[in-house]
Design a protein around this motif. Structure first.
Motif, short mmCIF file in Angstrom:
data_model
loop_
_atom_site.label_atom_id
_atom_site.label_comp_id
_atom_site.label_asym_id
_atom_site.label_seq_id
_atom_site.Cartn_x
_atom_site.Cartn_y
_atom_site.Cartn_z
N PHE A 1 0.85 -1.19 0.00
CA PHE A 1 0.00 0.00 0.00
C PHE A 1 0.88 1.23 0.00
O PHE A 1 1.93 1.25 0.65
N VAL B 1 4.16 0.59 2.00
CA VAL B 1 4.07 -0.39 3.09
C VAL B 1 3.83 -1.77 2.49
O VAL B 1 2.88 -1.95 1.73
N ALA C 1 2.38 -5.08 2.97
CA ALA C 1 1.46 -5.76 3.89
C ALA C 1 1.61 -7.27 3.81
O ALA C 1 1.52 -7.98 4.82
N GLY D 1 -0.45 -5.09 12.40
CA GLY D 1 0.29 -4.66 11.21
C GLY D 1 1.02 -5.78 10.51
O GLY D 1 1.72 -5.55 9.52
N ALA D 2 0.85 -7.02 10.97
CA ALA D 2 1.57 -8.16 10.39
C ALA D 2 1.11 -8.51 8.99
O ALA D 2 1.82 -9.15 8.23
N GLY D 3 -0.14 -8.11 8.66
CA GLY D 3 -0.69 -8.44 7.35
C GLY D 3 -1.88 -9.40 7.41
O GLY D 3 -2.37 -9.85 6.36
N LYS D 4 -2.37 -9.68 8.60
CA LYS D 4 -3.45 -10.67 8.78
C LYS D 4 -4.72 -10.27 8.03
O LYS D 4 -5.31 -11.07 7.32
N SER D 5 -5.15 -9.01 8.24
CA SER D 5 -6.39 -8.56 7.57
C SER D 5 -6.21 -8.52 6.07
O SER D 5 -7.13 -8.86 5.32
N THR D 6 -5.05 -8.10 5.63
CA THR D 6 -4.79 -8.05 4.19
C THR D 6 -4.88 -9.45 3.60
O THR D 6 -5.47 -9.64 2.53
N ARG E 1 -8.49 -10.32 3.40
CA ARG E 1 -9.19 -9.60 2.33
C ARG E 1 -8.76 -10.07 0.94
O ARG E 1 -9.54 -10.02 -0.01
P1 ADP Z 1 -3.00 -6.81 10.70
O1 ADP Z 1 -4.37 -7.26 10.29
O2 ADP Z 1 -2.05 -7.94 10.96
O3 ADP Z 1 -3.02 -5.81 11.82
P2 ADP Z 1 -3.03 -5.38 8.16
O4 ADP Z 1 -3.19 -6.38 7.10
O5 ADP Z 1 -4.25 -4.62 8.58
O6 ADP Z 1 -2.35 -6.06 9.44
O7 ADP Z 1 -1.95 -4.32 7.73
C1 ADP Z 1 -0.64 -4.65 7.29
C2 ADP Z 1 0.09 -3.39 6.90
O8 ADP Z 1 -0.51 -2.83 5.75
C3 ADP Z 1 0.03 -2.31 7.98
O9 ADP Z 1 1.25 -1.61 7.97
C4 ADP Z 1 -1.11 -1.44 7.52
O10 ADP Z 1 -0.94 -0.12 7.99
C5 ADP Z 1 -0.99 -1.53 6.01
N1 ADP Z 1 -2.31 -1.39 5.35
C6 ADP Z 1 -3.31 -2.31 5.36
N2 ADP Z 1 -4.35 -1.90 4.63
C7 ADP Z 1 -4.00 -0.68 4.14
C8 ADP Z 1 -4.66 0.28 3.29
N3 ADP Z 1 -5.88 0.05 2.80
N4 ADP Z 1 -3.99 1.43 3.01
C9 ADP Z 1 -2.74 1.65 3.47
N5 ADP Z 1 -2.08 0.78 4.27
C10 ADP Z 1 -2.68 -0.36 4.59
#
Ligand code: ADP
Ligand code: ADP
Length: 232
Positions: free
Chosen positions: A11, A18, A20, A41-46, A49
Motif C-alpha cells: 500500500f 508499506v 502488507a 500490522g503483520a498483514g493478517k487482515s490483508t 481480504r
Molecule cells: P493486521 O491485520 O495484521 O493488523 P493489516 O493487514 O491490517 O495487518 O496491515 C498490514 C500493513 O498494511 C500495515 O502496515 C497497515 O498499515 C498496512 N495497510 C493495510 N491496509 C492498508 C490500506 N488500505 N492502506 C494503506 N495501508 C494499509
C-alpha cells in the motif's frame, strides 16, 4: 481448497510504501480451521481480504478450489465472492432490522423466496443460539450476540469458506466464548472451511487445528498446531 502462491500486496501511505504481504505461500485444505496470528500490522487482515477477493494481490495467485481468482471477470468475481462468508471485528448490522432481518438480507438480495428464507434463517438462528432473539433489534442485543448474528448472516448463503477477521476483538470472556462456539459449530455442522485472524492465541487453541504466523507481511511458521507446539 485455498492456495496462496507467493502473494504480495503493498500500500502507498503518507510515509511511503508499506508491504502488507511479502511472498506468502499457504495451503488450507477443505474443512480445515486455520488461525492466522501475528502482531498488529503483520498483514493478517490483508491476507483475509485477499482470500475473500475484497483485495487483489500485486503479485502471486490466490486459488479457490483450484480456480485462479486473478483470471476471473467482474461477473465471475462477484459470483465467487458470494461463495465466501466474511465477518469482521465489528458486527455492522442494520439497526432498523431485526436479528432475523439482518440474517435474511443476503437471501433477499439474491431473490430467495419467503419460505426458503424463513427455513434457512431459522436454522441459523438455532445454530447461533438466538432463536428467542429473532425479533430483537441490534440495540437490544449484547455485542457478543450481535457478532453471532453477523456470523449467521455471513453463513446464510451457504458458503464453503468462512473468513473471520479478528472476530473476538473487544469482547469480554462470555462474548468471546459465544462467538468461538458459533464458529466451531459452523465448521462441525455446516462443514465450512474456517480462516480466523486474531492476536489472541487462545482463540487459535480453542477452535483451530492449523496455525500460520505472520510478521511484517512474511509467513514465519505454518503447520499443525499440535506439531508446532511439540517441536518448537
Ligand atoms: P493486521 O491485520 O495484521 O493488523 P493489516 O493487514 O491490517 O495487518 O496491515 C498490514 C500493513 O498494511 C500495515 O502496515 C497497515 O498499515 C498496512 N495497510 C493495510 N491496509 C492498508 C490500506 N488500505 N492502506 C494503506 N495501508 C494499509
Ligand atoms: P425486519 O423487520 O427486520 O425486516 P422481518 O420480520 O421482516 O424483519 O423478517 C425478515 C426476514 O427474516 C424474513 O425473510 C423472514 O422470513 C425472516 N424471519 C423473521 N422472523 C423469523 C424467525 N423467527 N425465524 C426464521 N426466519 C424469520
Amino acid at each position: 481448497m485455498i492456495t496462496l502462491e507467493n502473494v504480495s500486496k503493498s500500500f502507498l501511505s503518507r510515509t511511503g510504501n508499506v508491504t502488507a504481504l511479502d511472498g506468502v505461500s499457504l495451503d488450507v485444505p477443505a474443512g480445515a480451521a486455520l488461525g492466522v496470528v501475528g502482531p498488529a500490522g503483520a498483514g493478517k487482515s490483508t491476507l483475509a481480504r485477499c482470500v475473500s477477493l475484497q483485495e487483489r494481490p500485486d503479485a502471486g495467485v490466490v486459488r479457490l478450489d483450484g480456480l485462479n481468482t486473478a483470471t476471473l471477470d467482474t461477473r465471475s468475481l462477484r459470483a465467487t465472492r458470494r461463495q465466501i462468508g466474511f465477518v469482521g471485528g465489528e458486527a455492522q448490522l442494520f439497526k432498523q432490522r431485526t436479528a432475523a432481518g439482518n440474517i435474511a438480507l443476503p437471501l433477499e438480495q439474491s431473490g430467495v423466496d419467503g419460505p426458503r428464507r424463513r427455513a434457512r434463517v431459522g436454522r441459523l438462528l438455532d445454530l447461533i443460539g438466538l432463536t428467542e432473539k429473532a425479533a430483537a433489534y441490534p440495540d437490544d442485543l449484547t455485542e457478543g450476540q450481535r457478532r453471532r448474528v453477523a456470523v449467521a448472516r455471513a453463513l446464510v448463503g451457504e458458503p464453503g469458506l468462512l473468513l473471520a477477521d479478528d472476530p473476538t476483538a473487544n469482547l469480554d470472556a462470555d462474548g468471546t466464548a459465544g462467538v468461538l462456539a458459533v464458529l466451531d459449530r459452523a465448521r462441525a455442522e455446516l462443514g465450512v472451511t474456517l480462516l480466523v485472524t486474531t492476536q489472541d492465541n487462545s482463540v487459535v487453541r480453542r477452535i483451530c487445528d492449523d496455525v500460520a504466523l505472520l510478521d511484517g507481511g512474511k509467513l514465519l511458521e505454518h503447520g499443525n498446531l499440535f506439531n508446532l507446539l511439540r517441536d518448537p
